[in-house]
Design an enzyme around this catalytic site. Sequence first.
Site, mmCIF file in Angstrom:
data_model
loop_
_atom_site.group_PDB
_atom_site.id
_atom_site.type_symbol
_atom_site.label_atom_id
_atom_site.label_comp_id
_atom_site.label_asym_id
_atom_site.label_seq_id
_atom_site.Cartn_x
_atom_site.Cartn_y
_atom_site.Cartn_z
ATOM 1 N N HIS A 128 -4.408 -1.777 0.365
ATOM 2 C CA HIS A 128 -5.209 -0.694 1.730
ATOM 3 C C HIS A 128 -5.639 -1.831 2.691
ATOM 4 O O HIS A 128 -7.074 -1.672 2.808
ATOM 5 C CB HIS A 128 -5.788 0.500 1.444
ATOM 6 C CG HIS A 128 -6.362 2.011 3.110
ATOM 7 N ND1 HIS A 128 -6.278 1.104 3.965
ATOM 8 C CD2 HIS A 128 -6.163 2.972 2.446
ATOM 9 C CE1 HIS A 128 -6.473 2.147 4.984
ATOM 10 N NE2 HIS A 128 -6.218 3.022 3.910
ATOM 11 N N GLU A 146 -0.296 -1.965 5.150
ATOM 12 C CA GLU A 146 -1.070 -1.527 3.932
ATOM 13 C C GLU A 146 0.614 -1.473 3.228
ATOM 14 O O GLU A 146 1.255 -0.798 3.141
ATOM 15 C CB GLU A 146 -1.953 0.157 4.187
ATOM 16 C CG GLU A 146 -2.666 -0.198 5.357
ATOM 17 C CD GLU A 146 -2.978 1.492 4.872
ATOM 18 O OE1 GLU A 146 -2.699 2.211 3.856
ATOM 19 O OE2 GLU A 146 -3.314 1.314 5.959
#
Length: 295
Positions: free
Chosen positions: A152, A269
């Site tokens: 992330h 991400e």
Amino acid sequence: MSVDESGPTRILKLKTAGGAECEIYLFGATVTKFKTASGKDLIWLSSTAKLDGSKAIRGGIPLVFPQFGQPIKEMAQHGFARNNLWEFKSEKSSDTCVSVCLSLDNTVATHEAWAFPYKLEFDIVLEDFKLTTTYRVINTGPEPFKFQSLQHTYLNVTDISATSVVGLQNERFLDKASADPSALNLDVRAQADIKEFTDRVYVNVNARNNTPIVVKCPTGDIVVHGSAYFNDPANVIPSDTVMWNPWAEKAKGMGDFDDDGYNKMLCIEPGLIADFHVLPPASEMGLVQVLSLVV
Ligand code: BG6
């Protein structure tokens, strides 16, 4: 490598001979800093992020596993890898790079709604202008399991109004910010500006080619190359990419997100998330991210 033991959770500090720096919290194996040898900080970290192990770190590169979002309602959003204490396994260094390996397994972190034996390994390799992170999910049990995983990555773009993203033209995406988040859309833009709340899952981005995503911002061109493999790094499989910016209102709604932080960050991400992936026993799936800077 040096270790900062002064806070509530240990921080590993890496530095190359050329002066690039990287910091990693053992909590969540979260990379919170990547500064190039030219002094450019490529990773965004909220100034209000909780860094005491009480909550997943807001910023850096939190790791998502075994679910993305909350398809399993009994488990926290994005799973349990990002808010458990990982173990330091090894360190290596050479003239040009410094690397460490961290790991987590079911003896430390598990959930009754997903109670499989597993091991996660996270390799971080720092070079003067490049950070390579390889996130491996290994099935150590006797049965197959289904999972999702993702890095992330919060990029420090410094000014979102002067930022655009190249490399997603003609890719298909699910728009989680739209009325129908299950509909597949086509991105026709050669260069995408971010001017509002954005939450997209670009599906199978590496299926047709191996083009990296280039985030053009005042710092320079931040190149994000995400890819995935099954068992052997040469055996590349399709992977997905999330693009997320909460914008003003949602940023204000998060206690650990700077109110004006949305102006300075963009999440790109790489993940295995559009669907659950099945992993047979004694197998692994790896997710590789290469972050670099072109000025
Ligand atoms: C993104 C998701 O990856 O993470 C978003 O696509 C989500 O939907 C965001 O809001 C942040 O999640 P969290 O749990 O860290 O607030």
